[in-house]
Design a protein around this motif. Structure first.
Motif, PDB file in Angstrom:
ATOM      1  N   ALA A  22       0.713  -1.345  -0.012  1.00  0.00           N
ATOM      2  CA  ALA A  22      -0.044   0.023   0.048  1.00  0.00           C
ATOM      3  C   ALA A  22       0.828   1.228  -0.077  1.00  0.00           C
ATOM      4  CB  ALA A  22      -0.892   0.017   1.183  1.00  0.00           C
ATOM      5  N   TYR A  23       0.689   1.958  -1.074  1.00  0.00           N
ATOM      6  CA  TYR A  23       1.336   3.398  -1.069  1.00  0.00           C
ATOM      7  C   TYR A  23       0.245   4.463  -1.063  1.00  0.00           C
ATOM      8  CZ  TYR A  23       6.220   1.397  -2.489  1.00  0.00           C
ATOM      9  OH  TYR A  23       7.235   1.124  -2.305  1.00  0.00           O
ATOM     10  N   ILE A  24       0.537   5.669  -0.244  1.00  0.00           N
ATOM     11  CA  ILE A  24      -0.387   6.734  -0.308  1.00  0.00           C
ATOM     12  C   ILE A  24       0.102   7.698  -0.772  1.00  0.00           C
ATOM     13  CG2 ILE A  24      -1.825   8.012   1.373  1.00  0.00           C
ATOM     14  CD1 ILE A  24      -2.614   4.907   1.267  1.00  0.00           C
ATOM     15  N   GLY A  25      -0.687   8.473  -1.566  1.00  0.00           N
ATOM     16  CA  GLY A  25       0.138   9.732  -2.246  1.00  0.00           C
ATOM     17  C   GLY A  25      -0.493  10.823  -1.653  1.00  0.00           C
ATOM     18  N   TYR A  26       0.452  11.716  -1.206  1.00  0.00           N
ATOM     19  CA  TYR A  26       0.266  13.119  -0.609  1.00  0.00           C
ATOM     20  C   TYR A  26       0.412  14.121  -1.618  1.00  0.00           C
ATOM     21  CZ  TYR A  26       0.215   9.982   3.093  1.00  0.00           C
ATOM     22  OH  TYR A  26       0.120   8.907   4.253  1.00  0.00           O
ATOM     23  N   THR A  27      -0.640  14.902  -2.126  1.00  0.00           N
ATOM     24  CA  THR A  27      -0.312  15.606  -3.211  1.00  0.00           C
ATOM     25  C   THR A  27      -0.795  17.037  -3.122  1.00  0.00           C
ATOM     26  OG1 THR A  27      -1.201  13.555  -4.702  1.00  0.00           O
ATOM     27  CG2 THR A  27      -1.132  15.760  -5.824  1.00  0.00           C
ATOM     28  N   HIS A 126      -0.216  11.964   9.269  1.00  0.00           N
ATOM     29  CA  HIS A 126       0.621  12.958   9.848  1.00  0.00           C
ATOM     30  C   HIS A 126       1.769  12.982   9.857  1.00  0.00           C
ATOM     31  CE1 HIS A 126      -3.675  13.617  11.339  1.00  0.00           C
ATOM     32  NE2 HIS A 126      -3.840  12.128  11.714  1.00  0.00           N
ATOM     33  N   HIS A 127       2.578  11.783   9.715  1.00  0.00           N
ATOM     34  CA  HIS A 127       3.975  11.784   9.523  1.00  0.00           C
ATOM     35  C   HIS A 127       4.358  12.188   8.079  1.00  0.00           C
ATOM     36  CE1 HIS A 127       7.746   8.742  10.006  1.00  0.00           C
ATOM     37  NE2 HIS A 127       7.731   9.629   8.886  1.00  0.00           N
ATOM     38  N   ALA A 128       3.542  11.763   6.976  1.00  0.00           N
ATOM     39  CA  ALA A 128       4.091  11.961   5.623  1.00  0.00           C
ATOM     40  C   ALA A 128       3.891  13.570   5.534  1.00  0.00           C
ATOM     41  CB  ALA A 128       2.969  10.987   4.661  1.00  0.00           C
ATOM     42  N   THR A 129       2.780  14.193   6.007  1.00  0.00           N
ATOM     43  CA  THR A 129       2.299  15.617   5.650  1.00  0.00           C
ATOM     44  C   THR A 129       3.683  16.541   6.290  1.00  0.00           C
ATOM     45  OG1 THR A 129       0.890  15.808   7.267  1.00  0.00           O
ATOM     46  CG2 THR A 129      -0.138  15.681   5.184  1.00  0.00           C
ATOM     47  N   VAL A 259       3.963  11.976  21.217  1.00  0.00           N
ATOM     48  CA  VAL A 259       4.905  11.548  20.150  1.00  0.00           C
ATOM     49  C   VAL A 259       5.030  12.570  19.223  1.00  0.00           C
ATOM     50  CG1 VAL A 259       5.111   9.558  18.561  1.00  0.00           C
ATOM     51  CG2 VAL A 259       4.254   9.099  20.708  1.00  0.00           C
ATOM     52  N   GLY A 260       6.024  12.544  18.478  1.00  0.00           N
ATOM     53  CA  GLY A 260       6.421  13.720  17.452  1.00  0.00           C
ATOM     54  C   GLY A 260       5.808  13.314  16.195  1.00  0.00           C
ATOM     55  N   ALA A 261       5.470  13.998  15.190  1.00  0.00           N
ATOM     56  CA  ALA A 261       4.945  13.674  13.902  1.00  0.00           C
ATOM     57  C   ALA A 261       5.584  12.687  13.273  1.00  0.00           C
ATOM     58  CB  ALA A 261       4.763  14.782  13.035  1.00  0.00           C
TER      59      ALA A 261
END
Length: 406
Positions: A22-27, A126-129, A259-261
């Motif tokens: 699974a890949y999520i795209g943050y666009t 939240h990590h990816a953004t 916990v940090g992002a």
């Protein structure tokens, strides 16, 4: 001294995403002058700062294993192509055995969809953004001639480790979970790509929704959830009480210490909700009930333990029961996107999702986020789903009615 390469078995909360590749795209949608060389330099700096972006997943007798790349010069792919910016994963070859991230830029004149794709095992939204915001900060520095000096971050930790460190464990004795086997190429389902359709509220509509929530003491998440459930009951022609609603909760600020992002991979709780019989079919009423249940779950710790319990006590996690799949309505809440710097001449106008994963049953779901002071609701359904136009229109009307009638 040579630094030992990182190698660790993925926890159950991570390996489920490796099994689906699974890949999520943050666009982000960019308008103006975009410098490809500067963006490539920035992406290289970010992948050096966050080495898990360059890592890979391999399957062994231990299960899915996160492995640092043996080649320190290896970097995830960055790709530039002309095309439709609303299709941000187009043409991108994603392979978790090579790298767990990639950057795809799809341009149409002065407009571009810039998609940071990250394997879900190593990062939630939240990590990816947070990484996405750092990418644009580095890009701005490169364009403005500021030297880059990225700080190397440690590999993120699993939810299981972070909770155990804080004394949070599953409700009952853990049931041993067999590691997922390596997917056999002949039996793997084809990847399903979701280029989403987004219903984005105007700034005025967003303000009206927030003011309604303030008056009625209901969160924006609750109000949107109520509207979505009413729309889905209409679209599916099902009783509202038959729908099983599930949504994610970011636990980072709900843990002690917080916990940090980017300190954890998927630091989430999962909540299931069903509209009880006799409840008014009203988005405010439903949203208030969702909020009440969430607060109770956070207070007694069941939300914090929810993912642990899903693996240790499968019978207790009914909203995730595959037999209920056709009745499930799912929302991932990305929250408010962090600020993203850009140089003069370039403007980021929107944030939305995309996804690519191998699934036997390809269902649809929603992503809720806020960027630029506007709420966006992504409808992530498989390509060509005939219900999508009506679904978008039904959701639009439900949200408009919600603020119009109050």
């Amino acid at each position: 001294m040579t630094r030992a390469a990182v190698r660790r078995v993925l926890a159950p909360s991570e390996s489920i995403h490796a099994a689906k590749e699974a890949y999520i795209g943050y666009t982000v949608r960019a308008e103006g002058r975009l410098d490809p060389d500067a963006l490539a330099t920035a992406f290289d700096a970010v992948t050096r700062a966050y080495p898990h972006l360059s890592a890979r997943v391999e399957f062994t007798g231990e299960g899915a294993v996160l492995t640092e790349s043996e080649d320190p010069a290896a970097r995830p792919e960055i790709r530039f192509a002309d095309g439709d910016p609303s299709r941000p994963l187009s043409g991108l070859d994603l392979d978790q055995s090579r790298a767990l991230s990639a950057l795809n830029v799809v341009r149409d004149g002065d407009e571009a969809g810039v998609c940071l794709a990250i394997q879900h095992s190593v990062a939630d939204a939240h990590h990816a953004t947070a990484i996405l915001a750092e990418l644009w900060s580095c890009y701005t520095d490169v364009v403005e001639g500021v030297p880059l000096d990225p700080v190397r971050h440690p590999y993120p930790r699993s939810l299981e480790d972070l909770l155990a460190e804080r004394g949070i464990h599953a409700s009952g004795p853990a049931i041993p979970v067999a590691p997922p086997p390596a997917p056999a190429p002949s039996t793997r389902p084809d990847p399903v790509v979701r280029h989403v359709v987004q219903h984005r509220l105007t700034a005025a509509e967003t303000t009206a929704l927030r003011e309604l929530g303030h008056r009625e003491k209901v969160t924006v998440n609750g109000l949107v959830s109520g509207a979505v459930l009413l729309a889905e009951a209409e679209i599916r022609d099902m009783p509202l009480t038959d729908l099983v609603y599930r949504y994610s909760v970011n636990l980072r600020d709900r843990l002690t210490p917080p916990v940090g992002a980017t300190e954890g991979t998927n630091v989430l709780g999962g909540v299931g909700f069903q509209v009880p019989s006799g409840m008014a079919p009203d988005a405010v009423v439903i949203g208030r009930a969702i909020g009440t249940q969430l607060r109770a779950g956070l207070s007694d710790g069941s939300v914090q333990r929810s993912i642990l319990d899903m693996f240790s006590r499968p019978a207790a996690a009914k909203p995730w029961d595959p037999k209920l799949a056709l009745a499930v309505v799912s929302i991932m809440n990305w929250g408010v996107a962090p600020p993203m710097r850009t140089p003069d001449g370039l403007r980021l106008t929107n944030l939305h999702s995309a996804s690519r994963m191998r699934e036997t049953i390809a269902l649809g779901g929603y992503v809720l986020s806020t960027s630029g002071g506007r709420i966006g609701i992504d409808l992530g359904w498989p390509e060509g789903d005939p219900s999508l136009p009506r679904r978008v229109e039904c959701l639009r009307e439900r949200l408009a009615r919600l603020t119009r009638e109050r």
